[in-house]
Design a protein around this motif. Structure first.
Motif, PDB file in Angstrom:
ATOM      1  N   MET A 136     -41.352  -6.725 -75.181  1.00 18.50           N
ATOM      2  CA  MET A 136     -40.101  -6.074 -74.871  1.00 18.50           C
ATOM      3  C   MET A 136     -38.911  -6.943 -75.295  1.00 18.50           C
ATOM      4  SD  MET A 136     -40.393  -3.705 -71.501  1.00 18.50           S
ATOM      5  CE  MET A 136     -41.315  -4.643 -70.328  1.00 18.50           C
ATOM      6  N   GLN A 137     -39.131  -8.247 -75.387  1.00 20.21           N
ATOM      7  CA  GLN A 137     -38.046  -9.128 -75.788  1.00 20.21           C
ATOM      8  C   GLN A 137     -37.547  -8.792 -77.187  1.00 20.21           C
ATOM      9  OE1 GLN A 137     -36.309 -11.105 -73.864  1.00 20.21           O
ATOM     10  NE2 GLN A 137     -34.966 -11.526 -75.595  1.00 20.21           N
ATOM     11  N   LEU A 138     -38.453  -8.369 -78.080  1.00 22.29           N
ATOM     12  CA  LEU A 138     -38.033  -7.947 -79.429  1.00 22.29           C
ATOM     13  C   LEU A 138     -37.048  -6.791 -79.361  1.00 22.29           C
ATOM     14  CD1 LEU A 138     -41.125  -7.867 -81.826  1.00 22.29           C
ATOM     15  CD2 LEU A 138     -39.086  -9.268 -82.012  1.00 22.29           C
ATOM     16  N   CYS A 139     -37.298  -5.848 -78.464  1.00 22.37           N
ATOM     17  CA  CYS A 139     -36.399  -4.702 -78.305  1.00 22.37           C
ATOM     18  C   CYS A 139     -35.001  -5.175 -77.900  1.00 22.37           C
ATOM     19  CB  CYS A 139     -36.929  -3.739 -77.245  1.00 22.37           C
ATOM     20  SG  CYS A 139     -38.490  -2.956 -77.673  1.00 22.37           S
ATOM     21  N   VAL A 140     -34.950  -6.058 -76.925  1.00 24.44           N
ATOM     22  CA  VAL A 140     -33.651  -6.559 -76.473  1.00 24.44           C
ATOM     23  C   VAL A 140     -32.948  -7.300 -77.603  1.00 24.44           C
ATOM     24  CG1 VAL A 140     -32.500  -8.133 -74.858  1.00 24.44           C
ATOM     25  CG2 VAL A 140     -34.401  -6.702 -74.064  1.00 24.44           C
ATOM     26  N   GLU A 141     -33.688  -8.152 -78.288  1.00 19.75           N
ATOM     27  CA  GLU A 141     -33.097  -8.978 -79.345  1.00 19.75           C
ATOM     28  C   GLU A 141     -32.569  -8.157 -80.518  1.00 19.75           C
ATOM     29  OE1 GLU A 141     -34.481 -12.550 -82.373  1.00 19.75           O
ATOM     30  OE2 GLU A 141     -35.633 -12.211 -80.544  1.00 19.75           O
ATOM     31  N   TYR A 142     -33.308  -7.143 -80.934  1.00 18.40           N
ATOM     32  CA  TYR A 142     -32.945  -6.404 -82.150  1.00 18.40           C
ATOM     33  C   TYR A 142     -32.257  -5.066 -81.911  1.00 18.40           C
ATOM     34  CZ  TYR A 142     -35.524  -9.796 -84.870  1.00 18.40           C
ATOM     35  OH  TYR A 142     -35.937 -10.961 -85.463  1.00 18.40           O
ATOM     36  N   LEU A 143     -32.431  -4.484 -80.727  1.00 18.08           N
ATOM     37  CA  LEU A 143     -31.940  -3.121 -80.534  1.00 18.08           C
ATOM     38  C   LEU A 143     -30.771  -2.998 -79.564  1.00 18.08           C
ATOM     39  CD1 LEU A 143     -35.384  -1.302 -80.425  1.00 18.08           C
ATOM     40  CD2 LEU A 143     -33.929  -1.799 -82.398  1.00 18.08           C
ATOM     41  N   SER A 144     -30.403  -4.072 -78.897  1.00 21.09           N
ATOM     42  CA  SER A 144     -29.266  -4.011 -77.968  1.00 21.09           C
ATOM     43  C   SER A 144     -28.014  -4.594 -78.614  1.00 21.09           C
ATOM     44  CB  SER A 144     -29.597  -4.760 -76.674  1.00 21.09           C
ATOM     45  OG  SER A 144     -29.725  -6.140 -76.922  1.00 21.09           O
ATOM     46  N   GLU A 145     -26.878  -4.304 -77.985  1.00 20.28           N
ATOM     47  CA  GLU A 145     -25.581  -4.857 -78.376  1.00 20.28           C
ATOM     48  C   GLU A 145     -25.170  -4.483 -79.804  1.00 20.28           C
ATOM     49  OE1 GLU A 145     -25.317  -9.009 -77.381  1.00 20.28           O
ATOM     50  OE2 GLU A 145     -25.992  -8.641 -75.337  1.00 20.28           O
ATOM     51  N   HIS A 146     -25.411  -3.237 -80.157  1.00 18.29           N
ATOM     52  CA  HIS A 146     -24.952  -2.734 -81.458  1.00 18.29           C
ATOM     53  C   HIS A 146     -23.568  -2.119 -81.300  1.00 18.29           C
ATOM     54  CE1 HIS A 146     -28.429  -3.196 -84.161  1.00 18.29           C
ATOM     55  NE2 HIS A 146     -29.113  -3.195 -83.028  1.00 18.29           N
ATOM     56  N   LYS A 147     -22.838  -2.070 -82.379  1.00 15.09           N
ATOM     57  CA  LYS A 147     -21.491  -1.487 -82.378  1.00 15.09           C
ATOM     58  C   LYS A 147     -21.565  -0.039 -81.883  1.00 15.09           C
ATOM     59  CE  LYS A 147     -17.576  -0.541 -85.433  1.00 15.09           C
ATOM     60  NZ  LYS A 147     -17.352   0.798 -84.990  1.00 15.09           N
ATOM     61  N   GLY A 148     -20.732   0.284 -80.929  1.00 15.06           N
ATOM     62  CA  GLY A 148     -20.677   1.640 -80.397  1.00 15.06           C
ATOM     63  C   GLY A 148     -21.724   1.954 -79.351  1.00 15.06           C
ATOM     64  N   GLN A 149     -22.613   1.019 -79.063  1.00 21.77           N
ATOM     65  CA  GLN A 149     -23.654   1.237 -78.062  1.00 21.77           C
ATOM     66  C   GLN A 149     -23.054   0.951 -76.687  1.00 21.77           C
ATOM     67  OE1 GLN A 149     -27.044  -1.572 -77.842  1.00 21.77           O
ATOM     68  NE2 GLN A 149     -28.264   0.162 -78.541  1.00 21.77           N
ATOM     69  N   VAL A 150     -23.008   1.965 -75.849  1.00 27.71           N
ATOM     70  CA  VAL A 150     -22.400   1.805 -74.533  1.00 27.71           C
ATOM     71  C   VAL A 150     -23.435   1.675 -73.412  1.00 27.71           C
ATOM     72  CG1 VAL A 150     -20.243   2.927 -75.196  1.00 27.71           C
ATOM     73  CG2 VAL A 150     -22.090   4.301 -74.247  1.00 27.71           C
ATOM     74  N   HIS A 151     -24.704   1.898 -73.735  1.00 25.47           N
ATOM     75  CA  HIS A 151     -25.768   1.741 -72.744  1.00 25.47           C
ATOM     76  C   HIS A 151     -27.057   1.364 -73.454  1.00 25.47           C
ATOM     77  CE1 HIS A 151     -28.229   2.468 -69.172  1.00 25.47           C
ATOM     78  NE2 HIS A 151     -29.098   2.989 -70.010  1.00 25.47           N
ATOM     79  N   PHE A 152     -27.792   0.417 -72.858  1.00 29.30           N
ATOM     80  CA  PHE A 152     -29.116   0.032 -73.338  1.00 29.30           C
ATOM     81  C   PHE A 152     -29.935  -0.314 -72.110  1.00 29.30           C
ATOM     82  CE2 PHE A 152     -32.302  -3.121 -74.351  1.00 29.30           C
ATOM     83  CZ  PHE A 152     -32.889  -2.602 -75.495  1.00 29.30           C
ATOM     84  N   SER A 153     -31.071   0.330 -71.944  1.00 23.31           N
ATOM     85  CA  SER A 153     -31.987  -0.026 -70.856  1.00 23.31           C
ATOM     86  C   SER A 153     -33.413   0.048 -71.372  1.00 23.31           C
ATOM     87  CB  SER A 153     -31.780   0.878 -69.636  1.00 23.31           C
ATOM     88  OG  SER A 153     -32.010   2.225 -69.969  1.00 23.31           O
ATOM     89  N   LEU A 154     -34.282  -0.723 -70.743  1.00 23.64           N
ATOM     90  CA  LEU A 154     -35.638  -0.890 -71.227  1.00 23.64           C
ATOM     91  C   LEU A 154     -36.547  -1.129 -70.034  1.00 23.64           C
ATOM     92  CD1 LEU A 154     -37.413  -1.600 -73.825  1.00 23.64           C
ATOM     93  CD2 LEU A 154     -36.744  -3.955 -73.385  1.00 23.64           C
ATOM     94  N   GLY A 155     -37.725  -0.528 -70.043  1.00 26.99           N
ATOM     95  CA  GLY A 155     -38.662  -0.774 -68.960  1.00 26.99           C
ATOM     96  C   GLY A 155     -40.050  -0.255 -69.259  1.00 26.99           C
ATOM     97  N   ALA A 156     -41.000  -0.777 -68.520  1.00 28.54           N
ATOM     98  CA  ALA A 156     -42.390  -0.355 -68.661  1.00 28.54           C
ATOM     99  C   ALA A 156     -42.598   0.980 -67.955  1.00 28.54           C
ATOM    100  CB  ALA A 156     -43.319  -1.408 -68.062  1.00 28.54           C
ATOM    101  N   ARG A 157     -43.569   1.744 -68.456  1.00 28.19           N
ATOM    102  CA  ARG A 157     -43.915   3.028 -67.827  1.00 28.19           C
ATOM    103  C   ARG A 157     -44.366   2.793 -66.397  1.00 28.19           C
ATOM    104  NH1 ARG A 157     -48.633   6.021 -67.187  1.00 28.19           N
ATOM    105  NH2 ARG A 157     -49.836   4.656 -68.532  1.00 28.19           N
ATOM    106  N   ALA A 158     -43.941   3.650 -65.511  1.00 26.49           N
ATOM    107  CA  ALA A 158     -44.338   3.584 -64.100  1.00 26.49           C
ATOM    108  C   ALA A 158     -45.742   4.182 -63.990  1.00 26.49           C
ATOM    109  CB  ALA A 158     -43.338   4.340 -63.234  1.00 26.49           C
ATOM    110  N   THR A 159     -46.749   3.338 -64.095  1.00 26.88           N
ATOM    111  CA  THR A 159     -48.134   3.816 -64.182  1.00 26.88           C
ATOM    112  C   THR A 159     -48.613   4.527 -62.918  1.00 26.88           C
ATOM    113  OG1 THR A 159     -48.923   1.630 -63.521  1.00 26.88           O
ATOM    114  CG2 THR A 159     -48.816   2.096 -65.888  1.00 26.88           C
TER     115      THR A 159
END
Length: 98
Positions: free
Chosen positions: A1-24
């Protein structure tokens, strides 16, 4: 999941980013059970979202994460209505019932 945070968050115009594991433990007929990680992003405009699609960090993520999962699903949608959530009121209400 760290890859997602590193590469997919904090982009121009991005006002929300959240990430989590499926609630099994959530297993109902209506639940989609064929994923491990859920990510939500909200962009200020369609232009910002389209720019994100071609951003070098996003493209590098696709390359780096290739083969990490057998499938990848994206559910693009528009937010029709957004209502503020009164978190403090919800917390106060939930503690009264304990």
């Amino acid at each position: 999941m760290q890859l997602c945070v590193e590469y997919l968050s904090e982009h121009k115009g991005q006002v929300h980013f959240s990430l989590g594991a499926r609630a099994t433990e959530m297993v109902r007929e209506v639940n989609n059970l064929v994923f491990d990680v859920a990510m939500n992003m909200i962009f200020e405009s369609i232009e910002d979202y389209l720019n994100y699609q071609h951003d070098p960090r996003h493209l590098e993520f696709i390359t780096m994460s290739a083969g990490m999962s057998s499938t990848r699903s994206v559910f693009d949608s528009y937010i029709e209505d957004e209502l503020p959530v009164k978190v403090a009121a919800k917390k106060a209400s939930s503690t009264k019932h304990k």
